[in-house]
Design a protein around this motif. Structure first.
Motif, PDB file in Angstrom:
ATOM      1  N   ALA A  25      32.689  38.154  45.930  1.00  0.00           N
ATOM      2  CA  ALA A  25      33.528  38.875  45.245  1.00  0.00           C
ATOM      3  C   ALA A  25      35.071  38.851  45.437  1.00  0.00           C
ATOM      4  N   GLU A  26      35.354  38.886  46.809  1.00  0.00           N
ATOM      5  CA  GLU A  26      36.683  38.435  47.041  1.00  0.00           C
ATOM      6  C   GLU A  26      37.212  37.141  46.668  1.00  0.00           C
ATOM      7  N   GLU A  27      36.760  36.255  47.139  1.00  0.00           N
ATOM      8  CA  GLU A  27      36.922  34.851  46.743  1.00  0.00           C
ATOM      9  C   GLU A  27      36.976  34.622  45.311  1.00  0.00           C
ATOM     10  N   ASP A  28      36.178  35.162  44.441  1.00  0.00           N
ATOM     11  CA  ASP A  28      36.028  35.205  42.900  1.00  0.00           C
ATOM     12  C   ASP A  28      37.604  35.804  42.578  1.00  0.00           C
ATOM     13  N   ARG A  29      37.685  36.938  42.855  1.00  0.00           N
ATOM     14  CA  ARG A  29      38.821  37.445  42.552  1.00  0.00           C
ATOM     15  C   ARG A  29      40.147  36.850  42.735  1.00  0.00           C
ATOM     16  N   LEU A  30      40.171  36.144  44.062  1.00  0.00           N
ATOM     17  CA  LEU A  30      41.369  35.200  44.462  1.00  0.00           C
ATOM     18  C   LEU A  30      41.687  34.313  43.265  1.00  0.00           C
ATOM     19  N   ILE A  31      40.403  33.472  43.111  1.00  0.00           N
ATOM     20  CA  ILE A  31      40.617  32.321  42.297  1.00  0.00           C
ATOM     21  C   ILE A  31      40.875  32.796  40.647  1.00  0.00           C
ATOM     22  N   ARG A  32      40.330  33.847  40.209  1.00  0.00           N
ATOM     23  CA  ARG A  32      40.772  34.381  39.115  1.00  0.00           C
ATOM     24  C   ARG A  32      42.198  34.838  38.927  1.00  0.00           C
ATOM     25  N   TRP A  33      42.598  35.561  39.919  1.00  0.00           N
ATOM     26  CA  TRP A  33      44.136  35.601  40.211  1.00  0.00           C
ATOM     27  C   TRP A  33      45.006  34.451  40.211  1.00  0.00           C
ATOM     28  N   ILE A  34      44.800  33.620  40.676  1.00  0.00           N
ATOM     29  CA  ILE A  34      45.509  32.143  40.747  1.00  0.00           C
ATOM     30  C   ILE A  34      45.677  31.716  39.254  1.00  0.00           C
ATOM     31  N   ARG A  35      44.233  31.745  38.523  1.00  0.00           N
ATOM     32  CA  ARG A  35      44.267  30.968  37.307  1.00  0.00           C
ATOM     33  C   ARG A  35      45.121  31.796  36.171  1.00  0.00           C
ATOM     34  N   SER A  36      45.003  33.315  36.448  1.00  0.00           N
ATOM     35  CA  SER A  36      45.689  34.157  35.577  1.00  0.00           C
ATOM     36  C   SER A  36      47.216  34.216  35.581  1.00  0.00           C
ATOM     37  N   ASN A  37      47.680  33.418  36.758  1.00  0.00           N
ATOM     38  CA  ASN A  37      48.934  33.412  36.775  1.00  0.00           C
ATOM     39  C   ASN A  37      49.764  32.035  36.791  1.00  0.00           C
ATOM     40  N   GLY A  38      48.849  31.322  36.117  1.00  0.00           N
ATOM     41  CA  GLY A  38      49.298  29.762  35.908  1.00  0.00           C
ATOM     42  C   GLY A  38      49.064  28.864  36.905  1.00  0.00           C
ATOM     43  N   GLY A  39      48.305  29.110  37.883  1.00  0.00           N
ATOM     44  CA  GLY A  39      47.733  28.014  38.725  1.00  0.00           C
ATOM     45  C   GLY A  39      46.358  27.583  38.336  1.00  0.00           C
ATOM     46  N   SER A  40      45.757  26.529  39.255  1.00  0.00           N
ATOM     47  CA  SER A  40      44.632  26.163  39.146  1.00  0.00           C
ATOM     48  C   SER A  40      43.657  25.994  40.339  1.00  0.00           C
ATOM     49  N   VAL A  41      42.354  26.064  40.338  1.00  0.00           N
ATOM     50  CA  VAL A  41      41.393  25.879  41.347  1.00  0.00           C
ATOM     51  C   VAL A  41      40.455  24.874  40.909  1.00  0.00           C
ATOM     52  N   ASP A  42      40.278  23.643  41.175  1.00  0.00           N
ATOM     53  CA  ASP A  42      39.378  22.820  40.660  1.00  0.00           C
ATOM     54  C   ASP A  42      37.811  23.185  40.828  1.00  0.00           C
ATOM     55  N   PRO A  43      37.167  23.335  39.846  1.00  0.00           N
ATOM     56  CA  PRO A  43      35.825  24.084  39.916  1.00  0.00           C
ATOM     57  C   PRO A  43      34.637  23.195  40.465  1.00  0.00           C
TER      58      PRO A  43
END
Length: 404
Positions: free
Chosen positions: A16-34
């Protein structure tokens, strides 16, 4: 970070922590390759939080952008902090955000860091070891073999930043997280890019370390400017790109550009092959010669990378240290048995014991440095640089150690 093995998915709370981190990065203009995923295997590693690493969940072609972090999400020193290498400023910024907790603008990242340290993720760093663990390391390595400064990060914070390790546990926690999770200034040497001294980059610090040829990604800055302060603004976009094709199931490795000794001290594990060693030894002129060499894959071959010939006093020092290393474990265990008997007979008081993580790391590192010294001496012998001179010169090596 640790050199992790393949395993299952993260436990629910960590996931859950890791998913929240990834969503936060993406919602702020960043990207994490799926096409990458975080895996965790319980047990082992430097601490008690399980083994965690980033893996390719499917084929990733060379040149793919695995991570893009905008400057507003990079936690770095305030502008004009002017500290040495920016480490003090990074520690201060991280401590401030940790104190804010869920109120921090970096909360998805900072709370994950705090959970990591709460779960034992820092237990392998020698700064955190018990006095019994440090004593065992001292006995196993002696006075001269690296890492020689066991409390390097605490001393740095105290002496250069004015920190107080005893009175400020939150600050000390920030110190250790900075040491084990921050990224240094060098970005991509072959591109000639540079950034600030240190910075905390979300998700970037989940990529574990391994030296080439296993390292399969590189870090790139897309703008030649400094990282922002905790207030955001300015700075560079940080990207992680695939250096080569990465097949599904392979772990994604970064390169920390550290020696094997520094990896133990600052990251809390004994790195896999290939290893990079830098062992200080006397040069015969009341100075110090640093023997640098690489240990290859499991075949155990050594490649000397220091320039010039190796001074004879340095080789004598290594031979003496190897002899001592060969017998030290048996000696320590014999002394332990004697102490146990003395306690049972009421002739001695109980003393502390190293923790299981500490003891395991001591003997893992002992095996690694023993094998490394043996391999480099063999390599020097094969080059005609390792023959001991006649005439009893070797007996001088003990006094030569004073040069260190």
């Amino acid at each position: 970070p640790h050199p992790h093995e393949s395993g299952g998915s993260s436990p629910p709370s960590a996931a859950a922590e890791e998913d929240r981190l990834i969503r936060w990065i993406r919602s702020n203009g960043g990207s994490v390759d799926p096409r990458q995923e975080i895996r965790r295997r319980e047990g082992g590693g430097g601490g008690g939080g399980g083994l965690r690493g980033v893996y390719a969940s499917e084929f990733i072609p060379r040149g793919s952008i695995l991570l893009s972090v905008p400057p507003e999400l990079v936690l770095a020193p305030d502008p004009g902090s002017g500290d040495r290498g920016d480490q003090c400023g990074t520690i201060a910024a991280l401590r401030r955000e940790m104190a804010l907790g869920s109120e921090s603008k970096y909360a998805p990242y900072v709370l994950g860091l705090m959970e990591y340290s709460d779960g034992g993720g820092l237990a392998g760093l020698t700064d955190t070891w018990s006095s019994a663990g440090i004593s065992l390391l001292d006995e196993a390595l002696g006075r001269y073999l690296p890492p020689r400064e066991r409390s390097h990060n605490a001393n740095m914070w105290k002496n250069f930043c004015g920190g107080n390790p005893e009175a400020d546990p939150l600050g000390m926690r920030a110190v250790l997280l900075m040491a084990s999770r921050a990224t240094p200034a060098g970005v991509s040497p072959r591109r000639g890019q540079r950034g600030p001294g240190t910075a905390m980059i979300p998700f970037f610090d989940l990529y574990n370390h391994r030296n080439p040829p296993h390292c399969n990604v590189e870090k790139v800055l897309l703008a030649p400017s400094s990282f922002p302060s905790a207030g955001g603004g300015g700075g560079a976009i940080v990207e992680m790109r695939a250096l080569r094709d990465i097949p599904a199931g392979e772990q994604i490795y970064n390169n920390y550009h550290s020696t094997t000794s520094d990896v133990l001290r600052d990251y809390g594990f004994v790195e896999q092959y290939p290893q990079r060693w830098a062992i200080p030894a006397p040069d015969g002129r009341r100075g110090t010669y640093v023997l640098e060499f690489e240990m290859n894959e499991e075949r155990g071959g050594a490649k000397v990378t220091s320039e010039g010939s190796v001074p004879e006093p340095a080789k004598m020092f290594l031979r003496d240290e190897l002899r001592r290393l060969d017998g030290v474990r048996e000696k320590i265990e014999k002394n332990r048995r004697g102490e146990e008997e003395a306690r049972k007979g009421g002739r001695a008081s109980a003393t502390g014991k190293p923790g299981p993580v500490e003891e395991r790391l001591v003997w893992e590192y002992h095996r690694a440095i023993s094998r490394a010294i043996k391999a480099v001496l063999k390599e020097l012998d094969s080059r005609g640089q390792g023959q001991r001179p006649q005439g009893g010169v070797g007996r001088r090596s003990t006094s030569r150690k004073e040069e260190l």
